[in-house]
Design an enzyme around this catalytic site. Sequence first.
Site, mmCIF file in Angstrom:
data_model
loop_
_atom_site.group_PDB
_atom_site.id
_atom_site.type_symbol
_atom_site.label_atom_id
_atom_site.label_comp_id
_atom_site.label_asym_id
_atom_site.label_seq_id
_atom_site.Cartn_x
_atom_site.Cartn_y
_atom_site.Cartn_z
ATOM 1 N N SER A 139 11.152 20.824 -1.015
ATOM 2 C CA SER A 139 12.281 20.923 -0.096
ATOM 3 C C SER A 139 13.511 20.268 -0.697
ATOM 4 C CB SER A 139 11.930 20.225 1.228
ATOM 5 O OG SER A 139 13.057 20.152 2.084
ATOM 6 N N TYR A 153 8.527 12.789 5.782
ATOM 7 C CA TYR A 153 8.739 14.135 5.249
ATOM 8 C C TYR A 153 9.428 14.122 3.883
ATOM 9 C CZ TYR A 153 9.717 19.131 5.155
ATOM 10 O OH TYR A 153 9.767 20.458 4.803
#
Length: 264
Positions: A139, A153
């Site tokens: 990401s 995350y």
Amino acid sequence: MRRLALITGATSGIGLAFARVYASHGWDVVVTGRRQERLEKLVEEIRLRFGVEASFVVADLSEVGAPQRLIDYVTSLGRKVDGLVNNAGYGLPEGFIGNAFSSHEAFLRVMMHTPTELAYLVLPGMIEQKFGRIVNVSSLASYLPASPGDTLYAPVKAYLTRFSQGLHLEARDHGVHVSALCPGYTYSEFHDVTGSRERISQTTPEWMWMGADEVAREGYQAAEANRAICVPGAPNKFLSALLKIIPDDWALELISNHLRKMVR
């Protein structure tokens, strides 16, 4: 015989798009996820639309032993994994202390342990045949400091990006391509599951979003070209370059300001 790709988290979003992309390039696919009905529909679509072999495994990747069971299934077909797309992932709403630690353990297993173990299980065979493709879906968040309420995350994605870089260097002389795909905001079910869709849509301009199909296509091309890192989309490329040079305290303030807008 056609090559075979194993794709995790293929019931929606980027994983589903990857299944179609690999099939469109003549790969057989094995897809996995937790929703059997969606997997059945995807497999049927791929067989009819692309004329390749497709099958599925319902699996919960937070369970110990799940990676080995996936490989055992592929072996039972008389096949081996030529391409691996580690895509399965999700977010945990309610913050760090707002979730039971067992939820964090499951999250870390799905997001870190499983992709690492799957790569470990398939890499020897790829090196032996001097061909392989591994795409780890990371990401743009891997370039950011962790944000409050989503504490694990970004660190997990940073691990996946760095792991991919190291594996890329280790495998590149053996005909095995390893890439980390680092998308930004992508149209998928991710934000619906975390309950953040409305807030993020209101505070994030449309030009920052990409479609899952476009992201998967760029990821496929990066793996074929053996690029260690792929940041799809011009805005995301600019942001990733910027985040490499600005101090962490500036980045933290940018995140804080963005979160304040979301809360309003």
